[in-house]
Design an enzyme around this catalytic site. Structure first.
Site, PDB file in Angstrom:
ATOM      1  N   HIS A  54      47.054  33.985  54.032  1.00 15.22           N
ATOM      2  CA  HIS A  54      47.495  34.529  52.739  1.00 15.22           C
ATOM      3  C   HIS A  54      49.022  34.573  52.722  1.00 15.22           C
ATOM      4  O   HIS A  54      49.649  34.741  53.772  1.00 15.22           O
ATOM      5  CB  HIS A  54      46.916  35.953  52.617  1.00 15.22           C
ATOM      6  N   GLU A  95      40.603  48.500  44.987  1.00 14.84           N
ATOM      7  CA  GLU A  95      39.576  47.752  44.251  1.00 14.84           C
ATOM      8  C   GLU A  95      38.378  48.598  43.829  1.00 14.84           C
ATOM      9  O   GLU A  95      37.810  48.382  42.753  1.00 14.84           O
ATOM     10  CB  GLU A  95      39.098  46.546  45.075  1.00 14.84           C
ATOM     11  N   GLU A 148      31.244  40.034  37.337  1.00 10.30           N
ATOM     12  CA  GLU A 148      31.108  40.583  38.702  1.00 10.30           C
ATOM     13  C   GLU A 148      31.144  42.119  38.639  1.00 10.30           C
ATOM     14  O   GLU A 148      31.917  42.791  39.344  1.00 10.30           O
ATOM     15  CB  GLU A 148      32.183  40.062  39.654  1.00 10.30           C
ATOM     16  N   ARG A 169      44.359  45.063  51.666  1.00 13.74           N
ATOM     17  CA  ARG A 169      45.430  46.055  51.673  1.00 13.74           C
ATOM     18  C   ARG A 169      45.148  47.189  52.669  1.00 13.74           C
ATOM     19  O   ARG A 169      46.048  47.643  53.361  1.00 13.74           O
ATOM     20  CB  ARG A 169      45.535  46.626  50.252  1.00 13.74           C
ATOM     21  N   HIS A 189      43.397  39.644  54.471  1.00 16.51           N
ATOM     22  CA  HIS A 189      44.473  40.038  53.548  1.00 16.51           C
ATOM     23  C   HIS A 189      44.320  41.455  53.011  1.00 16.51           C
ATOM     24  O   HIS A 189      45.234  41.978  52.392  1.00 16.51           O
ATOM     25  CB  HIS A 189      44.521  39.086  52.344  1.00 16.51           C
ATOM     26  N   ASP A 192      37.815  43.151  40.472  1.00 20.95           N
ATOM     27  CA  ASP A 192      38.368  44.467  40.775  1.00 20.95           C
ATOM     28  C   ASP A 192      39.853  44.452  41.103  1.00 20.95           C
ATOM     29  O   ASP A 192      40.370  45.332  41.779  1.00 20.95           O
ATOM     30  CB  ASP A 192      37.601  45.054  41.973  1.00 20.95           C
TER      31      ASP A 192
HETATM   32  C1  UD1 Z   1      45.052  40.840  45.392  1.00 17.59           C
HETATM   33  C2  UD1 Z   1      43.992  41.826  44.935  1.00 17.59           C
HETATM   34  C3  UD1 Z   1      42.799  41.818  45.883  1.00 17.59           C
HETATM   35  C4  UD1 Z   1      42.291  40.414  46.101  1.00 17.59           C
HETATM   36  C5  UD1 Z   1      43.427  39.503  46.519  1.00 17.59           C
HETATM   37  C6  UD1 Z   1      42.945  38.089  46.603  1.00 17.59           C
HETATM   38  C7  UD1 Z   1      44.892  43.798  43.812  1.00 17.59           C
HETATM   39  C8  UD1 Z   1      45.331  45.195  43.953  1.00 17.59           C
HETATM   40  N1  UD1 Z   1      44.528  43.168  44.924  1.00 17.59           N
HETATM   41  O1  UD1 Z   1      45.537  41.313  46.635  1.00 17.59           O
HETATM   42  O2  UD1 Z   1      41.772  42.609  45.336  1.00 17.59           O
HETATM   43  O3  UD1 Z   1      41.331  40.463  47.116  1.00 17.59           O
HETATM   44  O4  UD1 Z   1      44.476  39.558  45.531  1.00 17.59           O
HETATM   45  O5  UD1 Z   1      43.800  37.302  47.369  1.00 17.59           O
HETATM   46  O6  UD1 Z   1      44.859  43.288  42.731  1.00 17.59           O
HETATM   47  N2  UD1 Z   1      51.910  36.313  47.324  1.00 17.59           N
HETATM   48  C9  UD1 Z   1      52.680  35.182  47.163  1.00 17.59           C
HETATM   49  N3  UD1 Z   1      52.194  34.167  46.399  1.00 17.59           N
HETATM   50  C10 UD1 Z   1      50.973  34.192  45.816  1.00 17.59           C
HETATM   51  C11 UD1 Z   1      50.183  35.344  46.005  1.00 17.59           C
HETATM   52  C12 UD1 Z   1      50.668  36.395  46.738  1.00 17.59           C
HETATM   53  O7  UD1 Z   1      53.783  35.109  47.679  1.00 17.59           O
HETATM   54  O8  UD1 Z   1      50.579  33.231  45.155  1.00 17.59           O
HETATM   55  C13 UD1 Z   1      52.419  37.445  48.139  1.00 17.59           C
HETATM   56  C14 UD1 Z   1      53.511  38.246  47.407  1.00 17.59           C
HETATM   57  O9  UD1 Z   1      54.437  38.682  48.352  1.00 17.59           O
HETATM   58  C15 UD1 Z   1      52.740  39.438  46.862  1.00 17.59           C
HETATM   59  C16 UD1 Z   1      51.737  39.665  47.972  1.00 17.59           C
HETATM   60  O10 UD1 Z   1      51.368  38.367  48.404  1.00 17.59           O
HETATM   61  O11 UD1 Z   1      53.542  40.560  46.645  1.00 17.59           O
HETATM   62  C17 UD1 Z   1      50.532  40.479  47.602  1.00 17.59           C
HETATM   63  O12 UD1 Z   1      49.931  40.010  46.414  1.00 17.59           O
HETATM   64  P1  UD1 Z   1      49.083  41.045  45.501  1.00 17.59           P
HETATM   65  O13 UD1 Z   1      48.513  40.312  44.339  1.00 17.59           O
HETATM   66  O14 UD1 Z   1      49.875  42.264  45.233  1.00 17.59           O
HETATM   67  O15 UD1 Z   1      47.935  41.539  46.465  1.00 17.59           O
HETATM   68  P2  UD1 Z   1      46.856  40.766  47.312  1.00 17.59           P
HETATM   69  O16 UD1 Z   1      46.860  41.366  48.664  1.00 17.59           O
HETATM   70  O17 UD1 Z   1      46.982  39.312  47.159  1.00 17.59           O
HETATM   71  N1  UDP Z   2      40.058  30.581  49.464  1.00 16.03           N
HETATM   72  C1  UDP Z   2      40.782  29.430  49.179  1.00 16.03           C
HETATM   73  N2  UDP Z   2      41.774  29.041  50.047  1.00 16.03           N
HETATM   74  C2  UDP Z   2      42.066  29.733  51.177  1.00 16.03           C
HETATM   75  C3  UDP Z   2      41.328  30.918  51.444  1.00 16.03           C
HETATM   76  C4  UDP Z   2      40.330  31.311  50.565  1.00 16.03           C
HETATM   77  O1  UDP Z   2      40.537  28.773  48.176  1.00 16.03           O
HETATM   78  O2  UDP Z   2      42.974  29.320  51.910  1.00 16.03           O
HETATM   79  C5  UDP Z   2      39.011  31.012  48.521  1.00 16.03           C
HETATM   80  C6  UDP Z   2      37.678  31.394  49.097  1.00 16.03           C
HETATM   81  O3  UDP Z   2      36.821  30.280  49.196  1.00 16.03           O
HETATM   82  C7  UDP Z   2      37.157  32.437  48.118  1.00 16.03           C
HETATM   83  C8  UDP Z   2      38.421  33.051  47.559  1.00 16.03           C
HETATM   84  O4  UDP Z   2      39.493  32.195  47.912  1.00 16.03           O
HETATM   85  O5  UDP Z   2      36.475  31.858  47.037  1.00 16.03           O
HETATM   86  C9  UDP Z   2      38.609  34.405  48.159  1.00 16.03           C
HETATM   87  O6  UDP Z   2      39.880  34.866  47.895  1.00 16.03           O
HETATM   88  P1  UDP Z   2      40.502  36.076  48.698  1.00 16.03           P
HETATM   89  O7  UDP Z   2      39.912  36.133  50.062  1.00 16.03           O
HETATM   90  O8  UDP Z   2      41.975  35.907  48.573  1.00 16.03           O
HETATM   91  O9  UDP Z   2      40.093  37.322  47.810  1.00 16.03           O
HETATM   92  P2  UDP Z   2      38.792  38.255  47.740  1.00 16.03           P
HETATM   93  O10 UDP Z   2      37.598  37.410  47.549  1.00 16.03           O
HETATM   94  O11 UDP Z   2      38.751  39.060  48.996  1.00 16.03           O
HETATM   95  O12 UDP Z   2      39.089  39.133  46.574  1.00 16.03           O
END
Ligand code: UD1
Ligand code: UDP
Length: 399
Positions: free
Chosen positions: A244, A134, A120, A213, A211, A98
């Site tokens: 995160h 999501e 999923e 939103r 993490h 999602d």
């Molecule tokens: C995204 C997904 C969420 C998922 C999550 C898993 C959307 C809208 N949201 O949210 O469904 O649960 O990923 O973690 O798609 N950043 C870094 N390096 C990285 C990753 C992220 O610096 O490798 C920072 C950046 O500042 C980025 C922010 O995290 O702008 C947010 O990342 P983003 O992918 O927009 O949203 P998530 O909250 O990670």
């Molecule tokens: N995870 C990981 N390293 C971490 C935290 C989480 O590998 O430091 C894994 C966790 O086991 C799970 C996945 O990341 O499989 C979940 O990701 P996240 O919580 O970012 O996203 P969501 O599942 O809420 O979309």
């Protein structure tokens, strides 16, 4: 016969973890050829997973930018995928879950007339604004997909309620359980020395991840205050936060917990180290989807810091409890499971409501059947609620 070309499109950590078993299984299929396109929505957190599973993307849109808007992200992904499709010429794409990458991948493929497979599928909170965005993303993906790989019967029932054609839905189990089983077999050491010391200290560990939103802002500060309060009240327990990389998360959490000696903040852990940490934990506090699915498999009680969940199965199985995001509630519920042995024991029972480790195999059989090859596989045998239980589940997913 020429192999059918499948293109896996993904961009974030959880999608990579959950698609890795499908990509691995597709590579052993005699009828599928699987290419990989990453959007780069995440960067370090995505690359960490691909490195672990040995996935070398054929295409990388590299759209990562700090703090870019959802609209910018979607438009850059759709634009980039058009070029990928020209080169790759896939017979179908598979997207997962999602995220923005998933929904943008589905739209881009649909507009090019490429069949969309949704892994999923069928998770619903029935609140369009939570989780945001999501819930909307997964509903949109369901509208575009020709094959819905639903982890559980409960997820299938959600899709049927939306008049999705039954013959297009296959209950597979969640591939995260395949990934978990595959990964737990690796015996890794923590790269962070503090975690190695914790592991050998024999002290009680509570792992925390957050993490979402819709929890950003004041709610995130409230979560941080809860962790701080619990850590002060439970000095014998160690709290580990693999944080995160989102600055919206870090800037709210770190100031509240700085200086607490029984709280350890780490960088995101690679999946092998994270699952090892989970396995060592007494309990988990989280707003993550994937962690809610993994912890029950390990018999680790999970307190979900959200006002709703799309995953009632873990609650029904007894290992998951929805505690909301109010500081006092998180403190009370966490201290209860840390101090009430019978409550703890009741939650710490190992259950596998989300999968049995064979979801990728079932997914590949379903994809091959979509291409007219084989008969598919028997579905994952999961909790199948009757009408009464369905009504009860509706009350379990909201707090
Ligand atoms: C995204 C997904 C969420 C998922 C999550 C898993 C959307 C809208 N949201 O949210 O469904 O649960 O990923 O973690 O798609 N950043 C870094 N390096 C990285 C990753 C992220 O610096 O490798 C920072 C950046 O500042 C980025 C922010 O995290 O702008 C947010 O990342 P983003 O992918 O927009 O949203 P998530 O909250 O990670
Ligand atoms: N995870 C990981 N390293 C971490 C935290 C989480 O590998 O430091 C894994 C966790 O086991 C799970 C996945 O990341 O499989 C979940 O990701 P996240 O919580 O970012 O996203 P969501 O599942 O809420 O979309």
């Amino acid at each position: 016969m020429k192999k059918k070309k499948l293109l896996a499109i993904f961009g974030t950590r959880p999608e990579a973890i959950k698609l890795a078993p499908i990509i691995e299984a597709a590579r052993t299929s005699s009828v599928l050829d699987c290419a990989v396109a990453v959007t780069g929505q995440h960067r370090e957190m995505l690359d960490q997973v691909n490195d672990l599973f040995g996935i070398n993307p054929d295409y990388d849109l590299n759209v990562f930018a700090r703090k870019q808007t959802l609209n910018k992200l979607v438009s850059r992904i759709i634009d980039g995928l058009d070029v990928v499709f020209d080169d790759c010429q896939p017979d179908a794409v598979v997207v997962q879950g999602d995220t923005t990458s998933a929904v943008a991948g589905a739209i881009a493929a649909f507009y090019r007339g490429i069949p969309v497979i949704h892994a999923e599928a069928g998770l619903r909170s029935y609140n369009l604004l939570s989780p945001f965005p999501e819930e909307a993303n997964r509903k949109l993906a369901s509208q575009l997909a020709v094959l819905h790989l639903a982890p559980t019967m409960f997820n299938k029932r959600n899709l049927l309620r939306e008049a999705i054609e039954e013959s297009t839905i296959v209950v597979t189990g969640n591939t995260v359980i395949d990934a978990l089983f595959m990964t737990l077999e690796r015996k890794v050491a923590f790269s962070d020395e503090r975690l190695n010391r914790l592991e050998h200290s024999g002290r009680r560990i509570v792992t925390v991840t957050t993490h979402r939103r819709e929890n950003h802002g004041e709610k995130m500060s409230g979560i941080a205050r809860a962790i701080s309060e619990i850590a002060r009240a439970e000095p014998q327990t160690e709290f580990v936060l693999p944080l995160h990389l989102n600055p919206e998360v870090r800037d709210r959490i770190i100031p509240e917990i700085e200086g607490l000696i029984n709280v350890t903040v780490t960088a995101p852990l690679n999946y092998a180290e994270f699952t090892k940490l989970l396995n060592l934990s007494t309990a988990v506090l989280t707003d993550s989807g994937g962690v809610q699915e993994e912890a029950p498999s390990l018999g680790i009680p999970v307190l979900v810091m959200r006002s709703n969940t799309e995953r009632p199965e873990g609650i029904v199985a007894g290992t998951v409890k929805l505690v909301g995001t109010v500081t006092e509630d998180i403190v009370r519920e966490t201290r209860a499971i840390l101090n009430d042995e019978s409550l703890y024991t009741a939650m710490a029972t190992s259950a596998n409501p989300y999968g049995d480790g064979r979801a990728a195999e079932r997914s590949i059989a379903a994809i091959e059947k979509l291409f007219g090859i084989g008969d598919g596989a028997a579905e994952f045998d999961s909790w199948d609620p009757n009408e009464d239980e369905l009504r009860q589940a509706a009350s379990l997913i909201e707090r």
